[in-house]
Motif scaffolding. Structure first.
Motif: not given
Length: 271
Positions: A35-37, A171-174, A179-187, A235-236
């Motif tokens: 859930d990265g920013l 690299v794994l991005l999960y 999560d609204w703050k930093d979830g899939p749509f955001s990433n 990988t996401e």
């Protein structure tokens, strides 16, 4: 810690120092970011649409949230990081006040305020310190001064580090699904714009259903644990039925995911 911000920076620093012959050489083979920013100025503009699509705000709030997000983006273009951060916080506050939801998980109205006390108790426990090899005399705590000192750093993108990492490691991005703050749509706002040789291949890759057991002692039946999209070193993984604190929401799934990643073991998938 903002994982999407500082993990790319740390990893890039390690690679740079390795290349310069620094000692000791760190054998870094991969990074996982939850859930990265990572690219805040792109991600802030995704926030209003994500909130509207989750159904937690109406059209009027959506329009005002878009205005605030745009103001944050404009401030980013001017390298006014203070203003960018303030506008982002204003956008998030607007959505939270209008909906009442927890920004880390749209399924709950729980504020998570109790987390700080639980964290303090855990990391100050003698057994925890022994496990982490932390001297007993060092207390664990947080300091608002650290957040204040890093305030202007938060909105500065680290996405430019990612192509160099992807050329040399996995690299794994999960993200947690809710999560609204930093979830899939955001990433996905920044993942889809990566200046990386594998970008076209990743965007063309199929998303597959990840299957995992809810109980490691009983490997069948396998249950939908999330969704995977993989190409080359990237990988996401979107975690089913989880928010920003995915390890808390789905501990078994997260343990399986990290174990698979570290050991480079294929995930159970269903096309």
């Amino acid at each position: 810690m903002i994982a999407g911000h500082y993990i790319p920076a740390f990893a890039f620093k390690i690679l740079t120092e390795n290349d310069q012959g620094a000692s000791p050489h760190v054998n870094l083979q991969g990074v996982a970011i939850g859930d990265g920013l990572t690219s805040p100025c792109l991600q802030v503009e995704a926030g209003p649409r994500a909130a509207y699509d989750f159904g937690i705000i109406n059209a009027k709030v959506f329009a005002r949230a878009k205005e605030l997000a745009l103001e944050a983006s404009i401030a980013c273009d001017a390298a006014d990081w203070t203003a960018a951060h303030e506008h982002r916080e204003a956008m998030e506050t607007l959505v939270i006040d209008a909906s009442g939801i927890n920004k880390y998980d749209v399924r709950t109205f729980d504020s998570y305020d109790y987390m700080h006390a639980r964290m303090d108790a855990y990391f100050n426990d003698a057994a925890t310190k022994d496990m982490l090899h932390v001297p007993q005399q060092y207390p664990f705590g947080t300091d608002a001064g650290v957040s204040a000192a890093l305030f202007d750093d938060v909105m500065q993108s680290q996405a430019d580090k990612m192509p160099a990492l992807l050329r040399r490691m996995r690299v794994l991005l999960y993200q947690g699904q809710f999560d609204w703050k930093d979830g899939p749509f955001s990433n996905e706002a920044w993942i889809t714009r990566l200046e990386w040789e594998g970008r076209t291949g990743f965007l063309a890759a199929e998303r597959t259903l990840w299957l995992s057991s809810s109980d490691p002692a009983a490997p069948t039946p396998l249950l939908p644990a999330g969704w995977l999209q993989t190409y080359s070193n990237l990988t996401e993984c979107v975690i089913n039925a989880a928010g920003h604190l995915a390890p808390m929401n789905q501990p078994v799934r997260l343990q399986t995911m990290i174990t698979n990643f570290v050991t480079n073991t294929p995930f159970e998938v269903k096309d």
